[in-house]
Design a protein around this motif. Structure first.
Motif, PDB file in Angstrom:
ATOM      1  N   HIS A  82     -53.155 -17.500 -68.491  1.00  0.00           N
ATOM      2  CA  HIS A  82     -53.057 -18.840 -67.918  1.00  0.00           C
ATOM      3  C   HIS A  82     -51.633 -19.400 -67.949  1.00  0.00           C
ATOM      4  CE1 HIS A  82     -53.472 -19.390 -72.223  1.00  0.00           C
ATOM      5  NE2 HIS A  82     -52.927 -20.581 -72.081  1.00  0.00           N
ATOM      6  N   VAL A  83     -50.676 -18.608 -68.424  1.00  0.00           N
ATOM      7  CA  VAL A  83     -49.306 -19.085 -68.595  1.00  0.00           C
ATOM      8  C   VAL A  83     -48.363 -18.293 -67.692  1.00  0.00           C
ATOM      9  CG1 VAL A  83     -47.421 -19.410 -70.234  1.00  0.00           C
ATOM     10  CG2 VAL A  83     -49.776 -19.665 -70.994  1.00  0.00           C
ATOM     11  N   GLU A  84     -47.543 -19.007 -66.939  1.00  0.00           N
ATOM     12  CA  GLU A  84     -46.487 -18.361 -66.161  1.00  0.00           C
ATOM     13  C   GLU A  84     -45.321 -18.080 -67.107  1.00  0.00           C
ATOM     14  OE1 GLU A  84     -43.413 -19.311 -62.502  1.00  0.00           O
ATOM     15  OE2 GLU A  84     -45.079 -20.676 -62.871  1.00  0.00           O
ATOM     16  N   VAL A  85     -44.804 -16.857 -67.065  1.00  0.00           N
ATOM     17  CA  VAL A  85     -43.710 -16.457 -67.949  1.00  0.00           C
ATOM     18  C   VAL A  85     -42.554 -15.956 -67.094  1.00  0.00           C
ATOM     19  CG1 VAL A  85     -43.004 -14.975 -69.864  1.00  0.00           C
ATOM     20  CG2 VAL A  85     -45.358 -15.795 -69.741  1.00  0.00           C
ATOM     21  N   ASP A  86     -41.364 -16.457 -67.390  1.00  0.00           N
ATOM     22  CA  ASP A  86     -40.170 -16.037 -66.673  1.00  0.00           C
ATOM     23  C   ASP A  86     -39.007 -16.065 -67.658  1.00  0.00           C
ATOM     24  OD1 ASP A  86     -38.593 -15.163 -64.596  1.00  0.00           O
ATOM     25  OD2 ASP A  86     -38.810 -16.975 -63.394  1.00  0.00           O
ATOM     26  N   TYR A  87     -37.878 -15.537 -67.253  1.00  0.00           N
ATOM     27  CA  TYR A  87     -36.697 -15.580 -68.114  1.00  0.00           C
ATOM     28  C   TYR A  87     -35.482 -15.963 -67.292  1.00  0.00           C
ATOM     29  CZ  TYR A  87     -35.270 -11.066 -66.220  1.00  0.00           C
ATOM     30  OH  TYR A  87     -34.871 -10.063 -65.374  1.00  0.00           O
ATOM     31  N   LEU A  88     -34.506 -16.500 -67.988  1.00  0.00           N
ATOM     32  CA  LEU A  88     -33.238 -16.867 -67.363  1.00  0.00           C
ATOM     33  C   LEU A  88     -32.323 -15.651 -67.306  1.00  0.00           C
ATOM     34  CD1 LEU A  88     -32.578 -20.209 -69.260  1.00  0.00           C
ATOM     35  CD2 LEU A  88     -33.182 -19.984 -66.848  1.00  0.00           C
ATOM     36  N   ARG A  89     -31.715 -15.440 -66.165  1.00  0.00           N
ATOM     37  CA  ARG A  89     -30.674 -14.420 -66.089  1.00  0.00           C
ATOM     38  C   ARG A  89     -29.452 -14.926 -66.857  1.00  0.00           C
ATOM     39  NH1 ARG A  89     -31.500 -15.351 -60.699  1.00  0.00           N
ATOM     40  NH2 ARG A  89     -29.308 -15.892 -60.553  1.00  0.00           N
ATOM     41  N   ALA A  90     -28.574 -14.031 -67.222  1.00  0.00           N
ATOM     42  CA  ALA A  90     -27.399 -14.409 -68.020  1.00  0.00           C
ATOM     43  C   ALA A  90     -26.559 -15.474 -67.323  1.00  0.00           C
ATOM     44  CB  ALA A  90     -26.564 -13.173 -68.333  1.00  0.00           C
ATOM     45  N   ASP A  91     -26.372 -15.350 -66.000  1.00  0.00           N
ATOM     46  CA  ASP A  91     -25.557 -16.345 -65.289  1.00  0.00           C
ATOM     47  C   ASP A  91     -26.265 -17.695 -65.228  1.00  0.00           C
ATOM     48  OD1 ASP A  91     -27.444 -15.183 -63.523  1.00  0.00           O
ATOM     49  OD2 ASP A  91     -26.279 -15.798 -61.771  1.00  0.00           O
ATOM     50  N   GLU A  92     -27.592 -17.698 -65.075  1.00  0.00           N
ATOM     51  CA  GLU A  92     -28.343 -18.952 -65.093  1.00  0.00           C
ATOM     52  C   GLU A  92     -28.239 -19.614 -66.464  1.00  0.00           C
ATOM     53  OE1 GLU A  92     -32.101 -18.174 -62.142  1.00  0.00           O
ATOM     54  OE2 GLU A  92     -32.127 -17.209 -64.100  1.00  0.00           O
ATOM     55  N   TYR A  93     -28.387 -18.802 -67.500  1.00  0.00           N
ATOM     56  CA  TYR A  93     -28.287 -19.311 -68.864  1.00  0.00           C
ATOM     57  C   TYR A  93     -26.907 -19.921 -69.103  1.00  0.00           C
ATOM     58  CZ  TYR A  93     -28.069 -19.357 -73.947  1.00  0.00           C
ATOM     59  OH  TYR A  93     -27.900 -19.734 -75.250  1.00  0.00           O
ATOM     60  N   GLY A  94     -25.877 -19.241 -68.615  1.00  0.00           N
ATOM     61  CA  GLY A  94     -24.515 -19.753 -68.767  1.00  0.00           C
ATOM     62  C   GLY A  94     -24.334 -21.106 -68.107  1.00  0.00           C
ATOM     63  N   ASN A  95     -24.888 -21.279 -66.933  1.00  0.00           N
ATOM     64  CA  ASN A  95     -24.770 -22.561 -66.231  1.00  0.00           C
ATOM     65  C   ASN A  95     -25.561 -23.660 -66.927  1.00  0.00           C
ATOM     66  OD1 ASN A  95     -23.064 -21.699 -64.199  1.00  0.00           O
ATOM     67  ND2 ASN A  95     -24.739 -21.048 -62.881  1.00  0.00           N
TER      68      ASN A  95
END
Length: 107
Positions: A82-95
């Motif tokens: 029931h949970v959507e799971v995603d992760y931040l790419r390194a460049d997204e995390y940096g921003n």
């Protein structure tokens, strides 16, 4: 409002009165603020991996967003149907994790 967790490696936290934890350290609090502008339909809280596991059993969480260092736990956390799971790419995390004050920026 939907509930979402930003799963981080570590942070300074305090118990919230409603659900989850709130960040006491500025870096994580700023990340949550930046994330909430990108995903305005969610009420955001930070959580360590252990806290996220616990909260998934206690609270109806709609979205987990993992920082890059936690991304290798994606399959484990994706086991909650029931949970959507995603992760931040390194460049997204940096921003997202950039300091909010111009005099502190290095770019």
């Amino acid at each position: 409002m939907k509930k979402a967790l930003l799963v981080v490696h570590r942070y300074q936290f305090a118990q919230d009165k409603e659900w989850g934890f709130i960040a006491k350290d500025y870096a994580t609090a700023d990340m949550i603020k930046n994330i909430s502008t990108l995903y305005p339909d969610y009420e955001w809280r930070p959580a360590t991996l252990a806290q996220a596991r616990q909260l998934l059993r206690e609270v109806e969480i709609d979205l987990l967003l993992l920082v890059p260092v936690i991304k290798n736990h994606l399959a484990e956390l994706d086991a909650y149907p029931h949970v959507e799971v995603d992760y931040l790419r390194a460049d997204e995390y940096g921003n997202i994790s950039k300091a909010p004050f111009p005099f502190m920026r290095t770019d």
